[in-house]
Design an enzyme around this catalytic site. Structure first.
Site, PDB file in Angstrom:
ATOM      1  N   ARG A  65       0.806  -1.225   0.000  1.00 30.92           N
ATOM      2  CA  ARG A  65       0.000   0.000   0.000  1.00 30.92           C
ATOM      3  C   ARG A  65       0.837   1.272   0.000  1.00 30.92           C
ATOM      4  O   ARG A  65       0.624   2.161  -0.819  1.00 30.92           O
ATOM      5  CB  ARG A  65      -0.920   0.034   1.234  1.00 30.92           C
ATOM      6  CG  ARG A  65      -2.214  -0.706   1.077  1.00 30.92           C
ATOM      7  CD  ARG A  65      -2.697  -1.164   2.427  1.00 30.92           C
ATOM      8  NE  ARG A  65      -1.762  -2.176   2.892  1.00 30.92           N
ATOM      9  CZ  ARG A  65      -1.889  -3.462   2.629  1.00 30.92           C
ATOM     10  NH1 ARG A  65      -2.930  -3.880   1.978  1.00 30.92           N
ATOM     11  NH2 ARG A  65      -1.001  -4.338   3.032  1.00 30.92           N
ATOM     12  N   THR A  66       1.771   1.383   0.926  1.00 31.79           N
ATOM     13  CA  THR A  66       2.471   2.664   1.097  1.00 31.79           C
ATOM     14  C   THR A  66       3.261   3.043  -0.152  1.00 31.79           C
ATOM     15  O   THR A  66       3.191   4.175  -0.628  1.00 31.79           O
ATOM     16  CB  THR A  66       3.392   2.609   2.337  1.00 31.79           C
ATOM     17  OG1 THR A  66       2.606   2.213   3.455  1.00 31.79           O
ATOM     18  CG2 THR A  66       4.036   3.942   2.628  1.00 31.79           C
ATOM     19  N   LYS A  93      24.363  -1.904   7.978  1.00 30.68           N
ATOM     20  CA  LYS A  93      23.591  -0.699   8.275  1.00 30.68           C
ATOM     21  C   LYS A  93      24.539   0.484   8.485  1.00 30.68           C
ATOM     22  O   LYS A  93      25.698   0.408   8.168  1.00 30.68           O
ATOM     23  CB  LYS A  93      22.718  -0.940   9.488  1.00 30.68           C
ATOM     24  CG  LYS A  93      21.611  -1.926   9.172  1.00 30.68           C
ATOM     25  CD  LYS A  93      20.989  -2.494  10.400  1.00 30.68           C
ATOM     26  CE  LYS A  93      20.184  -3.730  10.000  1.00 30.68           C
ATOM     27  NZ  LYS A  93      20.054  -4.644  11.113  1.00 30.68           N
ATOM     28  N   ARG A 115      11.448   3.900   3.772  1.00 30.49           N
ATOM     29  CA  ARG A 115      10.989   2.890   4.743  1.00 30.49           C
ATOM     30  C   ARG A 115      12.203   2.054   5.125  1.00 30.49           C
ATOM     31  O   ARG A 115      12.978   1.645   4.252  1.00 30.49           O
ATOM     32  CB  ARG A 115       9.905   2.000   4.137  1.00 30.49           C
ATOM     33  CG  ARG A 115       9.625   0.767   4.992  1.00 30.49           C
ATOM     34  CD  ARG A 115       8.383   0.039   4.593  1.00 30.49           C
ATOM     35  NE  ARG A 115       7.191   0.817   4.918  1.00 30.49           N
ATOM     36  CZ  ARG A 115       5.961   0.329   4.860  1.00 30.49           C
ATOM     37  NH1 ARG A 115       5.750  -0.913   4.475  1.00 30.49           N
ATOM     38  NH2 ARG A 115       4.927   1.079   5.177  1.00 30.49           N
ATOM     39  N   HIS A 143       5.012   5.835  11.624  1.00 29.70           N
ATOM     40  CA  HIS A 143       4.539   5.735  10.237  1.00 29.70           C
ATOM     41  C   HIS A 143       3.557   6.894  10.067  1.00 29.70           C
ATOM     42  O   HIS A 143       2.341   6.706  10.073  1.00 29.70           O
ATOM     43  CB  HIS A 143       3.857   4.373  10.055  1.00 29.70           C
ATOM     44  CG  HIS A 143       3.534   4.011   8.636  1.00 29.70           C
ATOM     45  ND1 HIS A 143       3.663   4.885   7.576  1.00 29.70           N
ATOM     46  CD2 HIS A 143       3.071   2.851   8.106  1.00 29.70           C
ATOM     47  CE1 HIS A 143       3.296   4.270   6.457  1.00 29.70           C
ATOM     48  NE2 HIS A 143       2.941   3.033   6.759  1.00 29.70           N
TER      49      HIS A 143
HETATM   50  N1  ASP Z   1       1.547  -1.607   6.756  1.00 24.83           N
HETATM   51  C1  ASP Z   1       1.757  -1.202   8.119  1.00 24.83           C
HETATM   52  C2  ASP Z   1       3.213  -0.905   8.394  1.00 24.83           C
HETATM   53  O1  ASP Z   1       4.003  -0.839   7.482  1.00 24.83           O
HETATM   54  C3  ASP Z   1       1.181  -2.161   9.093  1.00 24.83           C
HETATM   55  C4  ASP Z   1       1.735  -3.555   9.047  1.00 24.83           C
HETATM   56  O2  ASP Z   1       2.633  -3.854   8.277  1.00 24.83           O
HETATM   57  O3  ASP Z   1       1.210  -4.367   9.807  1.00 24.83           O
HETATM   58  O4  ASP Z   1       3.578  -0.695   9.522  1.00 24.83           O
END
Ligand code: ASP
Length: 316
Positions: A65-66, A93, A115, A143
């Site tokens: 989604r993101t 890292k 991310r 987030h």
């Molecule tokens: N999509 C959300 C996150 O990236 C929630 C999850 O992954 O459970 O934090």
């Protein structure tokens, strides 16, 4: 109309966290997102505000989604969008993050969405680049755009956020969504409860401004909003619940457990959903109560608002 130069909540380097932002700073973002939602629904899907600007999605962790949502938001505003997926486990890292930042910096980007599986990594990277940075989720820390889209979903359905009882259930310990939402909902005047087994709560979670419950019935009583969270197994070292079956029995959301919530209570979930683990399909798919797909739709509008404000505020 909002004046982004004076009302922007995007202080300094970008949108790295919700913590510390006020209702007066958050509300204009939601107002602008409402405008973008209406324009998108009316068929205006190619604007020119960000034409000639470059947006890079730098994802060290998987996302459906993101990443898609930022990509769509950038493209709808006319930006050039590039997606970079990096396997964080294959790199050292620290050093590599800074090398990555230096590389990207040399490419003259305007916005970087990052991310990363480590809490704090996005802030570290943001300090090393000249462009605006949006935190697309860092470890179990924050987030921010998820909390903004959740707030917009609640506000559009309920007409307000202040005074509502919002119950966040599940793996609070590992959830960046929970943390960002707790900060935002408190700033907007909601009453926030968390429901989880003791093993899935951060120490002294009350200090974040929540009431704590270990039983779904007690926690869900008179809830206006029920926000379910996934077990973040990728962040778990060891066993945090006895078994999935037992977890679902005590903490999975079912129609039966929801009976104590307000009759018009809404069900939310940031996704991805694990049916039969934290939520029953009957509830997840209840068209009268579940707003899970509204959250996805509003995610694009909120991210358009963030990109708009951030590029104007930062002058990038
Ligand atoms: N999509 C959300 C996150 O990236 C929630 C999850 O992954 O459970 O934090």
């Amino acid at each position: 109309m909002l004046d982004p130069t004076t009302d922007s909540p995007f202080r300094g380097l970008g949108l790295l966290a919700i913590e510390g932002l006020t209702a007066a700073e958050l509300t204009p973002v939601l107002d602008l997102a409402d405008q973008y939602l209406e324009r998108t629904r009316a068929g205006e899907r190619k604007l020119t505000l960000l034409s000639g600007r470059t947006l890079v999605n730098l994802f060290f962790e998987t996302s459906t989604r993101t990443r898609t949502s930022f990509e769509l938001a950038g493209k709808r505003l006319g930006a050039d969008v590039i997606n970079m997926s990096v396997d964080a486990s294959s790199v050292k890292k620290g050093e590599t993050l800074i090398d990555t930042a230096a590389t990207l910096n040399a490419m003259h980007l305007d916005v970087l969405v990052v991310r990363h599986p480590d809490s704090g990594a996005v802030r570290l990277l943001a300090a090393k680049v000249n462009c605006a940075v949006i935190n697309g989720g860092d470890g179990s820390h924050e987030h921010p755009t998820q909390a903004l889209l959740d707030a917009q979903t609640i506000r559009r359905r309920k007409g307000r956020i202040a005074g509502l009882t919002v119950v966040i259930c599940g793996d609070i310990l590992h959830s960046r969504v929970a943390r960002s939402n707790i900060h935002l909902l408190n700033a907007m005047g909601a009453r926030v409860r968390v429901v989880a087994p003791p093993t899935l709560l951060p120490p002294e979670v009350e200090r974040l401004g929540v009431s704590v419950f270990h039983s779904m019935v007690a926690g869900l009583t008179d809830a206006d909003i029920v926000m379910m969270l996934r077990l973040q197994t990728e962040r778990m070292a060891g066993q945090f619940v006895p078994s999935v079956r037992e977890y679902f029995h005590f903490f999975g959301l079912t129609a039966d457990k929801l009976k104590v919530a307000r009759p018009d209570a809404l069900i939310m979930h940031p996704g991805p959903i694990n049916r039969g683990v934290e939520i029953d399909s009957e509830v997840a798919d209840d068209i009268n109560r579940s707003v899970i797909l509204d959250q996805v739709e509003l995610g694009v509008a909120v991210r358009m608002a963030c990109l708009d404000l951030l590029t104007r505020a930062s002058g990038h």
